[in-house]
Design an enzyme around this catalytic site. Structure first.
Site, PDB file in Angstrom:
ATOM      1  N   HIS A  30       0.841  -1.202   0.000  1.00 60.92           N
ATOM      2  CA  HIS A  30       0.000   0.000   0.000  1.00 60.92           C
ATOM      3  C   HIS A  30       0.879   1.256   0.000  1.00 60.92           C
ATOM      4  CE1 HIS A  30      -3.239   2.711   1.682  1.00 60.92           C
ATOM      5  NE2 HIS A  30      -2.158   3.310   2.151  1.00 60.92           N
ATOM      6  N   GLU A  31       1.868   1.287   0.888  1.00 62.29           N
ATOM      7  CA  GLU A  31       2.730   2.466   0.990  1.00 62.29           C
ATOM      8  C   GLU A  31       3.567   2.669  -0.267  1.00 62.29           C
ATOM      9  OE1 GLU A  31       2.502   4.734   3.195  1.00 62.29           O
ATOM     10  OE2 GLU A  31       0.994   3.601   4.288  1.00 62.29           O
ATOM     11  N   HIS A  55       1.964   4.500  -3.162  1.00 62.97           N
ATOM     12  CA  HIS A  55       2.013   5.962  -3.092  1.00 62.97           C
ATOM     13  C   HIS A  55       3.247   6.482  -3.818  1.00 62.97           C
ATOM     14  CE1 HIS A  55      -1.387   6.358  -0.515  1.00 62.97           C
ATOM     15  NE2 HIS A  55      -0.824   5.871   0.577  1.00 62.97           N
ATOM     16  N   GLU A 109      -5.854   7.078  -0.633  1.00 60.84           N
ATOM     17  CA  GLU A 109      -5.774   5.930   0.272  1.00 60.84           C
ATOM     18  C   GLU A 109      -6.566   4.749  -0.293  1.00 60.84           C
ATOM     19  OE1 GLU A 109      -3.792   5.582   2.761  1.00 60.84           O
ATOM     20  OE2 GLU A 109      -3.059   7.634   2.596  1.00 60.84           O
TER      21      GLU A 109
END
Length: 302
Positions: free
Chosen positions: A144-145, A148, A219
């Site tokens: 997920h990070e 970004h 997100e």
């Protein structure tokens, strides 16, 4: 905006929102500086130097300042072999360069990414997160990070937040510098000076709302991209549920210290439950995130 060689699923909705946010922020920036120049005609060199210097500082150093503020400490593969191993697997899956890897000494279970580009990217996990999650759950969070970083929305959020900071600083300069005292009350420029605090407040509010709207969407985009990349949306859903539940057990003092960096975190330190609070929240609700992951899991099972 994502690099073509990254295997993270592209998100046109995210790209469109980033472009729109940057355009509106840029337009707001031009209007704000224009008003300042009109009101403080004798001080325009100072305004240009301050705004230019702050923009450069915000772009080049904000990621380092944020990482420092959150207590990130870069670690080697020898110091954190499991964390590095997980990052290595995600980089192989996504076909992207490996970022710097860091750990933050905090019991708050969380993770974040900073960096203007893939070359300057840093991915950090807290000791509280590493201690609580299973390997597949940790992989989901870190994927997920790293999305970004792949989608470049970290850099966009950094730049987009600049105007709100600038509005606050310029307001203080105008008030503390005593610019208004040298202007007659009926002078149009004097009226403009008196309006600076109000204009700055409006600029800050608009900038704040724009960044919050983009933050909530990014997100959801990162959850979606991570689930598709790893092929295990259930692991990410499990991590979200576990981290959300553990937040309630963290001392309020620790959560307050983490709250200023919510926009960077995987999970906010405080989650607003009221409808008005959700409007200003940096993250979508847990229910929204779990519902999206459930749909992805259903689609993948087909």
């Amino acid at each position: 905006m994502a690099r073509a060689r990254s295997r993270y699923a592209p998100d046109r909705g995210l790209t469109g929102r980033m472009v729109t946010t940057m355009f509106l922020i840029g337009l707001l920036y031009v209007v704000f500086v224009g008003v300042l120049l009109a009101a403080l005609r004798g001080s325009w060199p100072i305004i240009l130097i301050i705004t230019g210097g702050l923009f450069i500082a915000q772009f080049w150093f904000s990621d380092r300042i944020a990482a420092y503020g959150m207590g990130a400490r870069e670690v080697t593969p020898e110091q954190a072999p499991e964390l590095h191993g997980t990052i290595d697997r995600i980089c192989a899956l996504a076909d992207m360069p490996k970022p710097k890897v860091a750990i933050a000494e905090s019991d708050v279970p969380n993770a974040f990414a900073t960096g203007r580009s893939e070359k300057t990217a840093l991915v950090c996990a807290t000791t509280g997160l590493l201690r609580r999650l299973e390997p597949e759950e940790l992989e989901g969070v870190l994927a997920h990070e790293m999305s970004h970083v792949a989608h470049r929305d970290v850099a966009v959020m950094t730049i987009a937040s600049f105007l709100g900071v600038l509005a606050g600083i310029i307001t203080r300069i105008a008030l503390w510098g005593g610019f208004a005292r040298s202007r007659p009350g009926n002078d149009p420029a004097g009226i403009l000076l008196l309006l600076i605090p109000l204009i700055s407040a409006v600029v800050y509010a608009i900038s704040f709302l724009l960044t919050r709207l983009l933050s909530r969407y990014r997100e959801l985009s990162a959850d979606r991209a991570a689930a598709l990349l790893t092929g295990r949306p259930s692991a990410l859903a499990s991590a979200l549920t576990k981290v959300s539940g553990q937040m309630a057990r963290i001392p309020t003092e620790d959560l307050r210290k983490a709250e200023p960096y919510n926009v960077f975190y995987f999970m906010p330190a405080f989650s607003a439950k009221e409808s008005l609070g959700r409007l200003f929240s940096s993250h979508p609700t847990l229910e929204q995130r779990l519902d999206q992951l459930s749909r992805i899991s259903t689609d993948l099972s087909r």
